[in-house]
Design a protein around this motif. Structure first.
Motif, PDB file in Angstrom:
ATOM      1  N   ARG A 286       0.829  -1.207   0.000  1.00  0.00           N
ATOM      2  CA  ARG A 286       0.000   0.000   0.000  1.00  0.00           C
ATOM      3  C   ARG A 286       0.867   1.262   0.000  1.00  0.00           C
ATOM      4  NH1 ARG A 286      -4.779  -1.110   4.453  1.00  0.00           N
ATOM      5  NH2 ARG A 286      -6.123  -2.376   3.145  1.00  0.00           N
TER       6      ARG A 286
ATOM      7  N   TYR B  21      -4.179  -7.911   4.215  1.00  0.00           N
ATOM      8  CA  TYR B  21      -3.205  -8.948   4.549  1.00  0.00           C
ATOM      9  C   TYR B  21      -3.546 -10.320   3.955  1.00  0.00           C
ATOM     10  CZ  TYR B  21      -0.972  -5.754   7.841  1.00  0.00           C
ATOM     11  OH  TYR B  21      -0.305  -4.681   8.391  1.00  0.00           O
TER      12      TYR B  21
ATOM     13  N   ARG C 176      -7.994  -8.237   9.606  1.00  0.00           N
ATOM     14  CA  ARG C 176      -6.701  -8.128   8.929  1.00  0.00           C
ATOM     15  C   ARG C 176      -6.854  -8.321   7.419  1.00  0.00           C
ATOM     16  NH1 ARG C 176      -2.208  -6.162  11.523  1.00  0.00           N
ATOM     17  NH2 ARG C 176      -0.817  -7.743  10.668  1.00  0.00           N
TER      18      ARG C 176
ATOM     19  N   GLU D 295      -7.748  -5.231   5.837  1.00  0.00           N
ATOM     20  CA  GLU D 295      -6.629  -4.291   5.773  1.00  0.00           C
ATOM     21  C   GLU D 295      -5.636  -4.650   4.667  1.00  0.00           C
ATOM     22  OE1 GLU D 295      -6.359  -2.861  10.457  1.00  0.00           O
ATOM     23  OE2 GLU D 295      -5.055  -4.493   9.753  1.00  0.00           O
TER      24      GLU D 295
ATOM     25  N   TYR E 276      -8.931  -3.020  16.741  1.00  0.00           N
ATOM     26  CA  TYR E 276      -9.174  -4.466  16.815  1.00  0.00           C
ATOM     27  C   TYR E 276     -10.029  -4.800  18.030  1.00  0.00           C
ATOM     28  CZ  TYR E 276      -5.238  -4.816  13.505  1.00  0.00           C
ATOM     29  OH  TYR E 276      -4.410  -4.683  12.428  1.00  0.00           O
TER      30      TYR E 276
ATOM     31  N   SER F  97      -4.167   0.708  16.211  1.00  0.00           N
ATOM     32  CA  SER F  97      -4.540  -0.615  15.703  1.00  0.00           C
ATOM     33  C   SER F  97      -5.180  -1.457  16.795  1.00  0.00           C
ATOM     34  CB  SER F  97      -3.306  -1.333  15.141  1.00  0.00           C
ATOM     35  OG  SER F  97      -2.800  -0.665  14.007  1.00  0.00           O
TER      36      SER F  97
END
Length: 210
Positions: free
Chosen positions: A77, A139, A134, A137, A113, A109
């Motif tokens: 990213r 991952y 995740r 995001e 979460y 973060s």
């Protein structure tokens, strides 16, 4: 082969690691010849490469895997901007300033979460919820239950890989964050690490006190 099949081939190699043409053919629901043609076309573009691996019985099997160029199809990213910002923060504020920035990111973060992973859920559900977060995001994450009762949190891609490579402190405390978010009834261990030569990052979540 269609562009969609080409993309699916790269996606499967990213998610599953080295595969034979026969394995990919089954996953893609195409012929082995079709899978080989797809792989050869990707090889010509520098996206995949193969290694002949000796099996216990019979001739070696050809395992195909993504090259660095192939992995780059799943982008980091804003890699260039991120690296530039890291350099500017270090220049302006030194290592201490960069450390404060990373610590602020960690707190953010963990708070995010914590809002999405309900501590009242059972452990498997908590890990699944964390994997979904995740994955959102970037991952390419999923949870995998193991026969020994542990659960793997598998991350097949690192969307901040350039930043993490330039400054490994970006992922220094993921273990601690995951541990606090998932709770005290488990132990979180990293079993594979991308920055130490692994194909992906994998965290093993082991139940305790049961």
């Amino acid at each position: 082969m269609s562009a969609s099949t080409s993309g699916q081939t790269l996606f499967l190699l990213k998610m599953r690691g080295p595969q034979t043409a026969q394995q990919l053919a089954l996953l893609l629901d195409i012929t082995s010849m079709g899978a080989r043609r797809q792989l050869e076309a990707a090889q010509e573009k520098g996206l995949v490469a193969f290694e002949d691996v000796a099996d216990k019985v019979g001739r070696p099997s050809r395992r195909w895997q993504l090259t660095a160029t192939g992995h780059a199809r799943f982008p980091d990213r804003h890699a260039d901007l991120t690296l530039e910002l890291i350099g500017q923060v270090k220049t302006l504020f030194g290592d201490d300033g960069l450390d404060k920035l990373i610590s602020a990111r960690e707190r953010s973060s963990e708070a995010a979460y914590g809002k999405l992973v309900d501590p009242q859920l059972d452990l498997a559900q908590r890990v699944e919820r964390l994997a979904r977060v995740r994955d959102g995001e970037g991952y390419m994450a999923n949870a995998e239950a193991q026969d020994d009762g542990s659960i793997l949190l598998v991350e097949n891609h690192c969307p901040i890989c350039a930043a993490a490579t330039a400054c490994q402190n970006f992922c220094r405390s993921e273990l601690a964050i995951f541990q606090r978010v998932l709770g005290k009834d488990c132990q979180v261990e990293r079993s594979e690490y991308l920055l130490e030569g692994g194909r992906r990052c994998v965290y093993r979540i082991i139940p305790i006190g049961t």
